[in-house]
Each structure stands twice: as structure tokens, then as C-alpha cells.
Write a protein that holds these residues in place. Sequence first.
Motif, PDB file in Angstrom:
ATOM      1  N   UNK A  74       0.834  -1.205   0.000  1.00 44.07           N
ATOM      2  CA  UNK A  74       0.000   0.000   0.000  1.00 44.07           C
ATOM      3  C   UNK A  74       0.871   1.258   0.000  1.00 44.07           C
ATOM      4  N   UNK A  75       1.923   1.253   0.780  1.00 48.08           N
ATOM      5  CA  UNK A  75       2.752   2.440   0.916  1.00 48.08           C
ATOM      6  C   UNK A  75       3.856   2.581  -0.104  1.00 48.08           C
ATOM      7  N   UNK A  76       4.099   1.543  -0.872  1.00 55.15           N
ATOM      8  CA  UNK A  76       5.270   1.522  -1.735  1.00 55.15           C
ATOM      9  C   UNK A  76       5.268   2.597  -2.819  1.00 55.15           C
ATOM     10  N   UNK A  77       4.119   2.906  -3.376  1.00 56.24           N
ATOM     11  CA  UNK A  77       4.054   3.871  -4.478  1.00 56.24           C
ATOM     12  C   UNK A  77       3.700   5.290  -4.041  1.00 56.24           C
ATOM     13  N   UNK A  78       3.702   5.537  -2.736  1.00 53.32           N
ATOM     14  CA  UNK A  78       3.336   6.871  -2.265  1.00 53.32           C
ATOM     15  C   UNK A  78       4.507   7.850  -2.391  1.00 53.32           C
ATOM     16  N   UNK A  79       4.168   9.120  -2.452  1.00 55.79           N
ATOM     17  CA  UNK A  79       5.144  10.207  -2.389  1.00 55.79           C
ATOM     18  C   UNK A  79       4.982  10.854  -1.025  1.00 55.79           C
ATOM     19  N   UNK A  80       6.101  11.085  -0.347  1.00 51.09           N
ATOM     20  CA  UNK A  80       6.075  11.549   1.041  1.00 51.09           C
ATOM     21  C   UNK A  80       6.593  12.966   1.188  1.00 51.09           C
ATOM     22  N   UNK A  81       5.949  13.681   2.097  1.00 47.81           N
ATOM     23  CA  UNK A  81       6.428  14.991   2.550  1.00 47.81           C
ATOM     24  C   UNK A  81       6.461  14.927   4.079  1.00 47.81           C
ATOM     25  N   UNK A  82       7.589  15.310   4.653  1.00 53.58           N
ATOM     26  CA  UNK A  82       7.782  15.185   6.094  1.00 53.58           C
ATOM     27  C   UNK A  82       8.125  16.552   6.681  1.00 53.58           C
ATOM     28  N   UNK A 111      10.714  19.915  -2.212  1.00 51.75           N
ATOM     29  CA  UNK A 111      10.608  19.757  -3.664  1.00 51.75           C
ATOM     30  C   UNK A 111       9.332  18.979  -3.971  1.00 51.75           C
ATOM     31  N   UNK A 112       9.440  17.950  -4.733  1.00 48.41           N
ATOM     32  CA  UNK A 112       8.269  17.165  -5.135  1.00 48.41           C
ATOM     33  C   UNK A 112       7.951  16.055  -4.136  1.00 48.41           C
ATOM     34  N   UNK A 113       8.682  16.011  -3.029  1.00 51.29           N
ATOM     35  CA  UNK A 113       8.511  14.918  -2.085  1.00 51.29           C
ATOM     36  C   UNK A 113       9.468  13.792  -2.441  1.00 51.29           C
ATOM     37  N   UNK A 114       9.361  12.683  -1.737  1.00 47.40           N
ATOM     38  CA  UNK A 114      10.263  11.554  -1.970  1.00 47.40           C
ATOM     39  C   UNK A 114       9.465  10.264  -1.987  1.00 47.40           C
ATOM     40  N   UNK A 115      10.021   9.270  -2.664  1.00 45.22           N
ATOM     41  CA  UNK A 115       9.334   7.986  -2.693  1.00 45.22           C
ATOM     42  C   UNK A 115       9.564   7.248  -1.380  1.00 45.22           C
ATOM     43  N   UNK A 135      12.447   5.573   3.559  1.00 43.99           N
ATOM     44  CA  UNK A 135      12.898   4.451   4.376  1.00 43.99           C
ATOM     45  C   UNK A 135      14.414   4.500   4.565  1.00 43.99           C
ATOM     46  N   UNK A 136      15.146   4.805   3.510  1.00 47.76           N
ATOM     47  CA  UNK A 136      16.613   4.852   3.615  1.00 47.76           C
ATOM     48  C   UNK A 136      17.074   5.970   4.548  1.00 47.76           C
ATOM     49  N   UNK A 137      16.286   7.032   4.657  1.00 40.81           N
ATOM     50  CA  UNK A 137      16.648   8.148   5.535  1.00 40.81           C
ATOM     51  C   UNK A 137      16.225   7.935   6.986  1.00 40.81           C
ATOM     52  N   UNK A 138      15.388   6.944   7.224  1.00 42.12           N
ATOM     53  CA  UNK A 138      14.914   6.705   8.597  1.00 42.12           C
ATOM     54  C   UNK A 138      15.555   5.480   9.235  1.00 42.12           C
ATOM     55  N   UNK A 139      16.392   4.784   8.498  1.00 46.29           N
ATOM     56  CA  UNK A 139      17.104   3.644   9.070  1.00 46.29           C
ATOM     57  C   UNK A 139      18.595   3.938   9.001  1.00 46.29           C
ATOM     58  N   UNK A 140      19.437   3.448   9.867  1.00 39.67           N
ATOM     59  CA  UNK A 140      19.022   2.692  11.056  1.00 39.67           C
ATOM     60  C   UNK A 140      18.312   3.590  12.053  1.00 39.67           C
TER      61      UNK A 140
END
Length: 131
Positions: A38-46, A65-69, A74-79
Motif C-alpha cells: 500500500x505504501x510503496x508507491x506513495x510520495x512523502x512529505x515530512x 521539492x516534489x517529495x520523496x518515494x 525508508x533509507x533516511x529513517x534507518x538505522x
Amino acid sequence: MVRDTAEAETGMKGITFPAWHGKHYVTLAELLVRFGSFGLDLTWRVEFDEIVDPRCLEMERRSADAGMDTLTLLSLTTPFLQLIDAEARGFAGDELVLVLTEFDSSSWEVRAVDERVLSELRHHYPGAKDL
């Protein structure tokens, strides 16, 4: 934390649950993985009220900008990245479909247009309550 969530609440249901389960902190990365396809194709703004890590600055930069996939987020929130006050908004095209709000490292609110997302989280976090 004050966000413009009136638009988000239209057509969305929500739950809240503790961010801590014993000694385990539920991270944003963990939530993203729980959403599965469900979340895989979303564009995120944080957005953050408190910057706790340099990765937060990068997330805000990409959100401006346009947000991120999802995989970029995920790569920015791990570890392990513990947030204090933050909101992640997931869009399918131009439609807001998912809002994750973390309050003071103590609780999460999740609002979604798809009830299956909330059901999945209720299953994994038994302390979840409807908003």
C-alpha cells in the motif's frame, strides 16, 4: 504541534497507539515497512517541529521539492531514528491518503483512507485506539 490536518481528516479514519512497546520504540521506518505494498508507491512529505538528527534536514529538503518515494524515506529513517514531533504525509498522485504523526516520542497517530492499513497496525500494536 499544529499542522494543517483538516484536509487530511476528510475521508480518513485514524488510530493512535503508544510509540513505546516495553523497551521497543516504534520507528517511522517500522511503520513504513508495515504498510507493505500500500505504501510503496506513495510520495512523502515530512515536517519536523524538532530536528533531532541530520537526516531530518535531508527529509525536509526533499519534502520541499516534489517529495520523496517510500524507499528514499525508508533509507533516511534507518538505522534507528527516534523522532520527537514529526508528521509524514503520503500522497497517491495529488491525493493525501496517509498521515503519520509522531508526538513527543510517546505516541503515533495514523490516519488513512484505506481501512486495511489501520487493521494491519491494530494487529501489530494491540494498544491502538480509534481516533
